[in-house]
Design a protein around this motif. Structure first.
Motif, short mmCIF file in Angstrom:
data_model
loop_
_atom_site.label_atom_id
_atom_site.label_comp_id
_atom_site.label_asym_id
_atom_site.label_seq_id
_atom_site.Cartn_x
_atom_site.Cartn_y
_atom_site.Cartn_z
N ASN A 217 0.86 -1.17 0.00
CA ASN A 217 0.00 0.00 0.00
C ASN A 217 0.91 1.23 0.00
O ASN A 217 1.66 1.46 0.96
CB ASN A 217 -0.90 -0.01 1.24
N VAL A 218 0.83 2.04 -1.07
CA VAL A 218 1.75 3.16 -1.21
C VAL A 218 1.46 4.28 -0.22
O VAL A 218 2.30 5.18 -0.03
CB VAL A 218 1.72 3.72 -2.66
N THR A 219 0.30 4.26 0.41
CA THR A 219 -0.05 5.29 1.39
C THR A 219 0.37 4.90 2.79
O THR A 219 0.97 5.69 3.53
CB THR A 219 -1.56 5.58 1.36
N THR A 220 0.09 3.66 3.19
CA THR A 220 0.39 3.23 4.56
C THR A 220 1.72 2.51 4.69
O THR A 220 2.25 2.39 5.80
CB THR A 220 -0.72 2.30 5.08
N GLY A 221 2.25 1.97 3.58
CA GLY A 221 3.46 1.17 3.63
C GLY A 221 3.24 -0.26 4.05
O GLY A 221 4.17 -1.06 4.08
N ALA A 222 2.00 -0.62 4.40
CA ALA A 222 1.67 -2.00 4.77
C ALA A 222 1.45 -2.83 3.50
O ALA A 222 1.35 -2.30 2.39
CB ALA A 222 0.43 -2.03 5.65
N TYR A 223 1.37 -4.14 3.68
CA TYR A 223 1.20 -5.05 2.55
C TYR A 223 -0.20 -5.66 2.59
O TYR A 223 -0.67 -6.11 3.64
CB TYR A 223 2.27 -6.14 2.56
N SER A 224 -0.84 -5.69 1.43
CA SER A 224 -2.22 -6.15 1.35
C SER A 224 -2.35 -7.64 1.58
O SER A 224 -3.25 -8.10 2.28
CB SER A 224 -2.80 -5.78 -0.03
N ASP A 225 -1.46 -8.43 0.97
CA ASP A 225 -1.59 -9.89 0.99
C ASP A 225 -0.86 -10.53 2.16
O ASP A 225 -0.28 -11.61 2.04
CB ASP A 225 -1.12 -10.48 -0.33
N LYS A 226 -0.90 -9.88 3.30
CA LYS A 226 -0.28 -10.41 4.51
C LYS A 226 -1.10 -11.58 5.05
O LYS A 226 -2.28 -11.73 4.72
CB LYS A 226 -0.19 -9.30 5.56
N MET A 227 -0.48 -12.37 5.90
CA MET A 227 -1.20 -13.50 6.47
C MET A 227 -0.45 -14.05 7.67
O MET A 227 0.77 -14.23 7.63
CB MET A 227 -1.35 -14.62 5.42
N LYS A 228 -1.18 -14.31 8.76
CA LYS A 228 -0.65 -15.06 9.89
C LYS A 228 -1.67 -16.11 10.26
O LYS A 228 -2.87 -15.82 10.33
CB LYS A 228 -0.37 -14.14 11.08
#
Length: 711
Positions: A217-228
């Motif tokens: 995500n270019v705004t938050t720096g987080a990743y969309s396809d994360k998973m735990k």
């Protein structure tokens, strides 16, 4: 009101190959169990709830053996589906939003699949059980055509029958560790063996996944396809006598899924999937699952009686940006929970003699609560002088739905001649539904249907079988959310009549396997859901009449020792023949006649090559390239928005020791880095208040390495 613009179902149906190459391998000493395994040169399956050689079953079945599952890296229903012709699977938005399509009959958001999903002989209750890590998969069978009489409710287009390894009297331990692109760490371990030899055997396992993801995500720096995900399983087999078995299994899963945010389509063209993900909120998708089942089997000279009890509770929430932009305009929070209890009593005759039968009853009671809140920044309503944040509630829904089903079923097979079999199956479902809307009051609905099926099987020679069948399938109806801004209050039940002719052949001493079939399905009240942004929910509608024509053909060819080529082709061509726009939907019937229903590909093709050769006295090399082609389909009923075709190339290569106790495998998924989204919502489907088209982020190529060890 929204404005919308806009045969004998001949479908050759494959049986037995998505990975039929396993049938070429001799598994000497392996015996069949109730769930079906490989035995000798034969693949033994339980498609008709009894152990039979695959070649003798008059159903289009694709089978993955334990060897194929390991070499293909199969982890769940999605991997199984995408190795099967005329079957596809996608997941988008959240862990519980799955799209399983079989022979032109599909699944929509928060709806049951068009197939029964059976794991270790237990029918799953909720579609939210799909994406749960399985342990030690031993065999998977994908059956096509109506299977309600044998497999249960909603098996309108088929069934997926999954078998995992049972603990026995031999001590075994298995471990897996892997790393992949997107900083994905995976680990899995299981141990099984006798606790009281001859009486009690236990399997305990745990799996862990931690993935950062690839779509930033270019705004938050987080990743969309994360998973735990942390999943644990405990299974116990108790055999007080040689004829009595108790099988108890419990699974717990705690998952934190991907960011549910969509990407705004700047072009409005579904073939373009390169727009940036720039939502200002980082979404959440936590899910917890408790799944408990018990199965009691008692054998006698009369046959086998099996009592199955199952309980599941799933809770899954979604928090997401809802304007899909760097501005904080809209936000959404959704809560969903589902729990249910089922019981089935089944009697199966012995295999002796020309007459074989199965009879039983099934009951399930479940409830589902689903609700969503939509928030807005008051500034955009002119209520504040400057933007604050999206915390002003503007729309809310919260419904409790209760479901209860009573069913009876029977299946009879009779050998008219040694090479001619007739089979008749019947099932009756009676569904009662009650909705308690969050606004108060009560809604009630009921659906019931007889589901007969007749099959004739002829084997002119042992290596060649012909069959024909006619059967009816049924998928129950449901309620729309009480806060829907359009649509009918009740979604009608589906019914389908399937006509099929098929053949299975084993040629040249089993070096060549060919399976094919043709089918036609006449589908009434096909179900499809549209996203209702105003009501913060999905709205189910019905397509009055659809005819699907197609075919499937598959083959496996052992070129030389250690080299096997497999290929399959599926074709399904559904056409809408009748459509009545629901309340508030708009458009005229004529605009939709002749269109294809959403999310249905016309062609699927699979090609795979198995190379398995010794490189020394102590080492074996295996290489498995796979190619999957899925033709384009439409996202909308008007057939204005088309997803392009997708070509998926996977490759796995590994080394193992001579007895297979360890393997080191390198893998590549989607080697061509095809970025085709699993979900596209045009404004005409969603009615989004900002008038935008959105799609789910597409992930490109991934690669990694894994190590397995067993003793």
């Amino acid at each position: 009101m929204r404005s919308k613009k806009g045969m004998l179902r001949l479908a050759c149906c494959t049986a037995a190959i998505g990975a039929l190459t396993g049938s070429f391998e001799a598994h000497a000493g392996t015996t069949a169990n109730e769930n079906g395994v490989t035995s000798g040169d034969e693949i033994v399956i339980s498609a008709r709830r009894r152990n039979e050689a695959l070649q003798d079953v008059p159903i289009a079945v694709t089978v993955l053996t334990s060897e194929e599952i390991a070499k293909s890296g199969v982890q769940g229903v999605g991997d199984i589906a995408n190795l099967t012709p005329n079957v596809s699977f996608d997941n988008a938005l959240n862990l519980g939003t799955n799209f399983l399509t079989i022979r032109g009959q599909g699944q929509s958001q928060y709806a049951p699949p068009p197939a029964a999903i059976v794991v270790d002989g237990v029918l799953t209750i909720s579609p939210l059980q799909f994406n749960v890590d399985e342990f030690d998969l031993q065999q998977a069978e994908v059956l096509k055509g109506p299977q309600g009489a044998i497999y249960g409710r909603n098996a309108i287009a088929g069934a997926v029958n999954i078998t995992s390894r049972k603990p026995g009297d031999t001590f075994e331990a298995r471990m897996l560790a892997g790393y992949g692109r997107g900083e994905e760490w995976r680990a899995k371990a299981s141990i099984s063996g006798p606790v009281i030899p001859g009486l009690l055997s236990v399997l305990a396992g745990v799996s862990f996944t931690d993935r950062r993801g690839q779509v930033e995500n270019v705004t938050t720096g987080a990743y969309s396809d994360k998973m735990k995900d942390l999943t644990g399983r405990l299974r116990a087999i108790v055999m007080p006598t040689d004829t009595v078995e108790v099988d108890v299994k419990y699974t717990y899963s705690d998952a934190k899924g991907r960011d549910p945010a969509y990407i705004t389509s700047r072009s409005g063209d579904p073939s373009v999937s390169s727009d940036p993900l720039d939502a200002n909120r980082e979404g959440r998708n936590p899910r917890t699952l408790h799944d408990l089942s018990g199965k009691l089997s008692v054998e006698s000279g009369f046959g086998t009686a099996t009592l199955t009890l199952a309980y599941v509770h799933v809770s899954e929430n979604v928090e997401a940006d809802f304007d899909f932009s760097p501005l904080d305009i809209f936000a959404v929070k959704q809560k969903q929970s589902e729990s249910g209890f089922s019981q089935e009593l089944r009697f199966t005759s012995t295999d002796d003699g020309p007459l074989r039968w199965l009879v039983g009853g099934y009951h399930v009671r479940s409830k589902r609560r689903i609700g969503a809140d939509i928030f807005v920044d008051p500034f955009y309503f002119g209520l504040t002088p400057e933007p604050t944040q999206a915390d002003f509630l503007i729309s809310q829904s919260n419904d409790l739905n209760r479901y209860e089903t009573w069913s009876g079923f029977a299946n009879v097979e009779y050998d008219i001649l040694p090479n001619l079999e007739a089979a008749v199956a019947i099932r009756y479902d009676d569904d009662d539904l009650t909705q308690h809307p969050g606004t108060g009051g009560t809604r009630r609905a009921g659906f019931s249907k007889w589901q007969p099926k007749g099959t004739l099987t002829f084997k002119p020679i042992p290596e060649w079988m012909l069959y024909s069948s006619v059967g009816k399938g049924f998928r129950s109806g449901d309620f729309n959310a009480s806060g829907s801004s359009f649509g009918n209050p009740v979604i009608s039940a589906e019914s389908a009549i399937n006509y099929e002719i098929g053949t299975k052949a084993r040629l040249f001493d089993g070096r060549v396997i060919l399976d094919a079939a043709v089918f036609r399905t006449d589908l009434d009240n096909g179900q499809f859901k549209l996203f209702d942004a105003v009501g913060a929910t999905n709205v189910g509608i019905n397509i009055d009449k659809t005819r699907i024509e197609g075919f499937e053909i598959a083959g496996a060819f052992r070129l030389t020792e250690g080299f096997t080529l497999s290929a399959s082709l599926g074709y399904a061509d559904p056409k809408i023949r009748g459509f009545t726009p629901p309340l508030g939907f708009g458009g005229s019937t004529a605009e939709y006649i002749g269109n294809r229903p959403p999310r249905v590909s016309r062609y699927t093709a699979n090609v795979g090559l198995d190379i398995d050769i010794p490189v020394s006295d102590d080492l074996n090399l295996y290489v498995r390239p796979e190619f999957r082609h899925t033709s384009g389909f439409y996202w909308d009923l008007e057939n204005d928005y088309r997803r392009p075709s997708a070509n998926l190339v996977n490759l796995r290569a590994g080394l193992s020791d001579a007895d297979g106790s360890w393997t080191v495998t390198g893998w590549v998924k989607n080697a061509l880095s095809e970025k085709v989204t699993g979900e596209y919502q045009p404004f005409t489907n969603s009615g989004h208040p900002l008038g935008i088209d959105v799609y789910y982020p597409a992930v490109g190529a991934s690669y990694g390495i894994e190590l397995t060890y067993s003793f």
